[in-house]
Scaffold this active site. Sequence first.
Site, PDB file in Angstrom:
ATOM      1  CE1 TYR A   1      -4.257  -1.453   0.596  1.00 59.45           C
ATOM      2  CE2 TYR A   1      -3.161  -2.774   2.273  1.00 59.45           C
ATOM      3  CZ  TYR A   1      -4.252  -2.526   1.470  1.00 59.45           C
ATOM      4  OH  TYR A   1      -5.350  -3.351   1.547  1.00 59.45           O
TER       5      TYR A   1
ATOM      6  CG  ASP B   1      -8.702  -3.063  -4.122  1.00 59.25           C
ATOM      7  OD1 ASP B   1      -8.014  -2.725  -3.141  1.00 59.25           O
ATOM      8  OD2 ASP B   1      -8.960  -4.253  -4.405  1.00 59.25           O
TER       9      ASP B   1
ATOM     10  CG  HIS C   1      -9.872  -4.248  -0.442  1.00 53.79           C
ATOM     11  ND1 HIS C   1      -8.578  -4.071  -0.865  1.00 53.79           N
ATOM     12  CD2 HIS C   1      -9.827  -4.214   0.914  1.00 53.79           C
ATOM     13  CE1 HIS C   1      -7.788  -3.917   0.197  1.00 53.79           C
ATOM     14  NE2 HIS C   1      -8.525  -4.016   1.288  1.00 53.79           N
TER      15      HIS C   1
END
Length: 468
Positions: free
Chosen positions: A236, A264, A348
């Site tokens: 991330y 996402d 996700h």
Amino acid sequence: MSILSREEVEKHSTRESCWVAIHGSVYDVTEFLDEHPGGAQVILRCAGKDGTADFDSVHDKDVLSQALPPSALKGIVQPDTLAKASRPLPKTSATTEENPPPPLSSIINLNDFEKVAQQHLPPHAWAYYYSGADDEISKREGQEAYQKLSFRPRILRSIRSVDTTTSILGQSVSLPVYMSPCGIAKFAHPDGECAMAVAAGEEGLAQVLANGSSMSIDAVRAAGIHPNQPLFQQVYVNKDIKKSEETVRRAVKAGASGIWITVDSPVVGKREMDERLNLEVQARDSSAKGQGVAKTMASSISPYIDWEILKWIRGLTDLPVVIKGIQCVEDAVLAYQHGVRGIVLSNHGGRSQDTAQPPLVTLLEIRRYAPHLIQSNMQIFIDGGIRRGTDVLKALALGATAVGLGRPFLFSLAAGYGADGNRRAIQILRQEIEMNMVFLGVTKLSELGPHLVNSMRLERDVAGSVKL
């Protein structure tokens, strides 16, 4: 090393001067408060106290050396002299001792693991793992999409054996299945992602290590059965880009096989089960502050990234790059044009934007509007709602390279099962995949194709027009 008294440690219990004891060592974490991915409040409730229980529930001990400079260590304190940091988290209603889990031999499908996990996980862990966003429509529809597809079996093929091996980004695996990145696996079992690495190694699977892993990539790599078993690193992009650079560099040094950038979830979805549990905790303990586990874990993610992030990652490593979180054919085409090695069709797990279309519908969009992607050298992965070997084969027949499972591997860790639970889950999938390949009349995965699937019921959900 200085021996510290209880009184000395307790003086440092504010945001301006915050010391925390972990396994008898006392650390000054004042400068780290605002950098902590889980937020400052999680640490502040341990200020001037013994935070070992809080720390161990989420992290492996070697995380300390990565997060804090050597100068942060102030000394040691005698065990049991400090007050324990209160963890206002409810206990599971049925502990393992009171309600022992069934033997693994009695678990015959992945849904069985979910039922057992619900009985044995603490409520905060169950809520974090299980919950979806808002009304959980996307979470449910991700699984239901597979049920709208029907097989078209072939008969009289004299199938004596089947081959389920394939390759993920050049790494050989025994099944077209990989472990999706799952944060805080230690909630499910003390060995967390290390247990998953053991199972992956024993069964020949690839593992994608979560950015929010309980264990460091070095520990997970060391726990593996084979020195070169496929291990990928999820990233991330952090609000502090240097933090993400450190993650990538550690992954490269540890021998990761690729970087999977998750895109996402630029902001955390509204996971109401998680939030309601947090409110219950605060109602019982007025001193308890903070937010749900999901929001806490996602507080450091940067929403300010675009396709230029690929230039950044390529400036750090030449490892294969995968974009995780493609939700429409237009972005799949853009990913291909930007030269990534793979994409993951994912919403996700229904945990970000509710009513986002199922990943399987996105795969059908690609088949309809950009079929050249399926024949390209860019691998297409898919996750979300996969619970059966039939689901795996349907995805591959429509053009996927492999599928990812997240929650099932967390649930099969729980109730004390650990790596053995993960192995049992993999073996169940393996049996279902092999059996259904025989029904379909194929001996290897490359023989799968859309001719073996009737997708008309799901085709109706594909967007009527797109602009490429």
